[in-house]
Scaffold this motif. Structure first.
Motif, PDB file in Angstrom:
ATOM      1  N   THR A 142      -0.262  15.179   6.107  1.00 34.04           N
ATOM      2  CA  THR A 142      -1.425  16.076   6.096  1.00 34.04           C
ATOM      3  C   THR A 142      -2.669  15.385   6.650  1.00 34.04           C
ATOM      4  OG1 THR A 142      -1.997  15.508   3.806  1.00 34.04           O
ATOM      5  CG2 THR A 142      -0.554  17.398   4.135  1.00 34.04           C
ATOM      6  N   ARG A 143      -2.699  14.058   6.615  1.00 30.62           N
ATOM      7  CA  ARG A 143      -3.856  13.316   7.134  1.00 30.62           C
ATOM      8  C   ARG A 143      -3.869  13.245   8.653  1.00 30.62           C
ATOM      9  NH1 ARG A 143      -4.024   7.796   5.830  1.00 30.62           N
ATOM     10  NH2 ARG A 143      -6.169   7.844   6.517  1.00 30.62           N
ATOM     11  N   PHE A 144      -2.696  13.301   9.261  1.00 30.68           N
ATOM     12  CA  PHE A 144      -2.574  13.178  10.711  1.00 30.68           C
ATOM     13  C   PHE A 144      -1.914  14.432  11.266  1.00 30.68           C
ATOM     14  CE2 PHE A 144      -2.573   8.886   8.989  1.00 30.68           C
ATOM     15  CZ  PHE A 144      -3.563   8.283   9.757  1.00 30.68           C
ATOM     16  N   PRO A 145      -2.220  14.789  12.520  1.00 33.05           N
ATOM     17  CA  PRO A 145      -1.631  16.009  13.087  1.00 33.05           C
ATOM     18  C   PRO A 145      -0.112  15.881  13.242  1.00 33.05           C
ATOM     19  CG  PRO A 145      -2.877  14.809  14.762  1.00 33.05           C
ATOM     20  CD  PRO A 145      -3.104  14.097  13.459  1.00 33.05           C
ATOM     21  N   PRO A 146       0.591  16.990  13.061  1.00 34.07           N
ATOM     22  CA  PRO A 146       2.044  16.944  13.197  1.00 34.07           C
ATOM     23  C   PRO A 146       2.480  16.877  14.653  1.00 34.07           C
ATOM     24  CG  PRO A 146       1.341  19.187  12.789  1.00 34.07           C
ATOM     25  CD  PRO A 146       0.104  18.317  12.701  1.00 34.07           C
ATOM     26  N   LEU A 147       3.621  16.270  14.860  1.00 34.84           N
ATOM     27  CA  LEU A 147       4.269  16.310  16.159  1.00 34.84           C
ATOM     28  C   LEU A 147       4.783  17.727  16.345  1.00 34.84           C
ATOM     29  CD1 LEU A 147       5.255  14.469  18.524  1.00 34.84           C
ATOM     30  CD2 LEU A 147       7.415  14.300  17.297  1.00 34.84           C
ATOM     31  N   THR A 148       4.659  18.258  17.519  1.00 32.75           N
ATOM     32  CA  THR A 148       5.164  19.614  17.754  1.00 32.75           C
ATOM     33  C   THR A 148       6.644  19.555  18.115  1.00 32.75           C
ATOM     34  OG1 THR A 148       4.433  19.494  20.057  1.00 32.75           O
ATOM     35  CG2 THR A 148       2.926  20.501  18.486  1.00 32.75           C
ATOM     36  N   GLY A 149       7.306  20.666  17.943  1.00 28.95           N
ATOM     37  CA  GLY A 149       8.715  20.741  18.267  1.00 28.95           C
ATOM     38  C   GLY A 149       9.595  20.637  17.040  1.00 28.95           C
ATOM     39  N   ASP A 190       3.514   7.257   1.601  1.00 27.38           N
ATOM     40  CA  ASP A 190       2.661   8.332   1.104  1.00 27.38           C
ATOM     41  C   ASP A 190       2.967   9.640   1.834  1.00 27.38           C
ATOM     42  OD1 ASP A 190       0.624   9.971   0.179  1.00 27.38           O
ATOM     43  OD2 ASP A 190      -0.889   8.411   0.320  1.00 27.38           O
ATOM     44  N   PRO A 191       3.436  10.664   1.110  1.00 27.37           N
ATOM     45  CA  PRO A 191       3.720  11.940   1.767  1.00 27.37           C
ATOM     46  C   PRO A 191       2.469  12.601   2.350  1.00 27.37           C
ATOM     47  CG  PRO A 191       3.939  12.150  -0.618  1.00 27.37           C
ATOM     48  CD  PRO A 191       3.726  10.703  -0.324  1.00 27.37           C
ATOM     49  N   GLY A 200       0.838  -1.187   0.000  1.00 23.44           N
ATOM     50  CA  GLY A 200       0.000   0.000   0.000  1.00 23.44           C
ATOM     51  C   GLY A 200       0.867   1.228   0.000  1.00 23.44           C
ATOM     52  N   ALA A 201       1.524   1.458  -1.103  1.00 23.10           N
ATOM     53  CA  ALA A 201       2.497   2.543  -1.174  1.00 23.10           C
ATOM     54  C   ALA A 201       1.861   3.895  -0.903  1.00 23.10           C
ATOM     55  CB  ALA A 201       3.177   2.545  -2.538  1.00 23.10           C
ATOM     56  N   ARG A 202       0.677   4.094  -1.384  1.00 26.05           N
ATOM     57  CA  ARG A 202      -0.029   5.363  -1.173  1.00 26.05           C
ATOM     58  C   ARG A 202      -1.435   5.067  -0.692  1.00 26.05           C
ATOM     59  NH1 ARG A 202       2.391  10.242  -3.341  1.00 26.05           N
ATOM     60  NH2 ARG A 202       4.385   9.601  -4.162  1.00 26.05           N
ATOM     61  N   GLN A 203      -1.982   5.998   0.043  1.00 23.41           N
ATOM     62  CA  GLN A 203      -3.301   5.823   0.622  1.00 23.41           C
ATOM     63  C   GLN A 203      -4.349   5.515  -0.445  1.00 23.41           C
ATOM     64  OE1 GLN A 203      -3.357   5.864   3.937  1.00 23.41           O
ATOM     65  NE2 GLN A 203      -5.462   5.156   3.924  1.00 23.41           N
ATOM     66  N   LEU A 261      -7.428   4.464  10.105  1.00 23.52           N
ATOM     67  CA  LEU A 261      -6.240   4.012  10.828  1.00 23.52           C
ATOM     68  C   LEU A 261      -5.315   3.150   9.976  1.00 23.52           C
ATOM     69  CD1 LEU A 261      -7.815   3.266  14.303  1.00 23.52           C
ATOM     70  CD2 LEU A 261      -6.440   5.232  13.616  1.00 23.52           C
ATOM     71  N   VAL A 262      -5.508   3.187   8.655  1.00 23.08           N
ATOM     72  CA  VAL A 262      -4.570   2.558   7.735  1.00 23.08           C
ATOM     73  C   VAL A 262      -3.594   3.638   7.296  1.00 23.08           C
ATOM     74  CG1 VAL A 262      -4.284   1.437   5.497  1.00 23.08           C
ATOM     75  CG2 VAL A 262      -6.237   0.846   6.946  1.00 23.08           C
ATOM     76  N   VAL A 263      -2.319   3.403   7.519  1.00 14.50           N
ATOM     77  CA  VAL A 263      -1.292   4.386   7.211  1.00 14.50           C
ATOM     78  C   VAL A 263      -0.405   3.831   6.101  1.00 14.50           C
ATOM     79  CG1 VAL A 263       0.611   5.750   8.132  1.00 14.50           C
ATOM     80  CG2 VAL A 263      -1.318   5.135   9.623  1.00 14.50           C
ATOM     81  N   ALA A 264      -0.452   4.462   4.946  1.00 21.87           N
ATOM     82  CA  ALA A 264       0.386   4.044   3.825  1.00 21.87           C
ATOM     83  C   ALA A 264       1.789   4.607   4.043  1.00 21.87           C
ATOM     84  CB  ALA A 264      -0.204   4.534   2.510  1.00 21.87           C
ATOM     85  N   GLY A 265       2.728   3.715   4.264  1.00 16.00           N
ATOM     86  CA  GLY A 265       4.069   4.103   4.688  1.00 16.00           C
ATOM     87  C   GLY A 265       4.869   4.975   3.745  1.00 16.00           C
TER      88      GLY A 265
END
Length: 79
Positions: free
Chosen positions: A61-68, A56-57, A13-16, A50-54
């Motif tokens: 944008t689909r998930f919130p960014p880590l801060t810092g 896929d850039p 699953g290269a891309r979502q 909750l399927v994350v295509a590893g």
């Protein structure tokens, strides 16, 4: 699969959109194996969100960014 029902996919699953649209990558060894992999990915996750295509850039944008200092390079993926 983790105990939280998140499934991180890589090669199959290269891309979502490949997973969501049930559309295989252009080069593959087995078409039936590819569709079986898509089915299994969706069985293991607790939902399509909750399927994350590893590879896929769009994950960033689909998930919130880590801060810092890793913001923009690392996403927070949680159910």
């Amino acid at each position: 699969m983790s105990s939280t029902g998140i499934f991180a996919s890589s090669g199959r699953g290269a891309r979502q959109e490949n997973i969501e649209d049930d559309r295989p990558v252009p080069i593959l060894h087995s078409m039936t194996g590819m569709y079986g992999a898509f089915d299994r990915i969706n069985e293991l996750a607790d939902g399509p969100h909750l399927v994350v295509a590893g590879h896929d850039p769009e994950v960033l944008t689909r998930f919130p960014p880590l801060t810092g200092p890793l913001s923009g390079r690392v996403a927070v993926i949680a159910p």
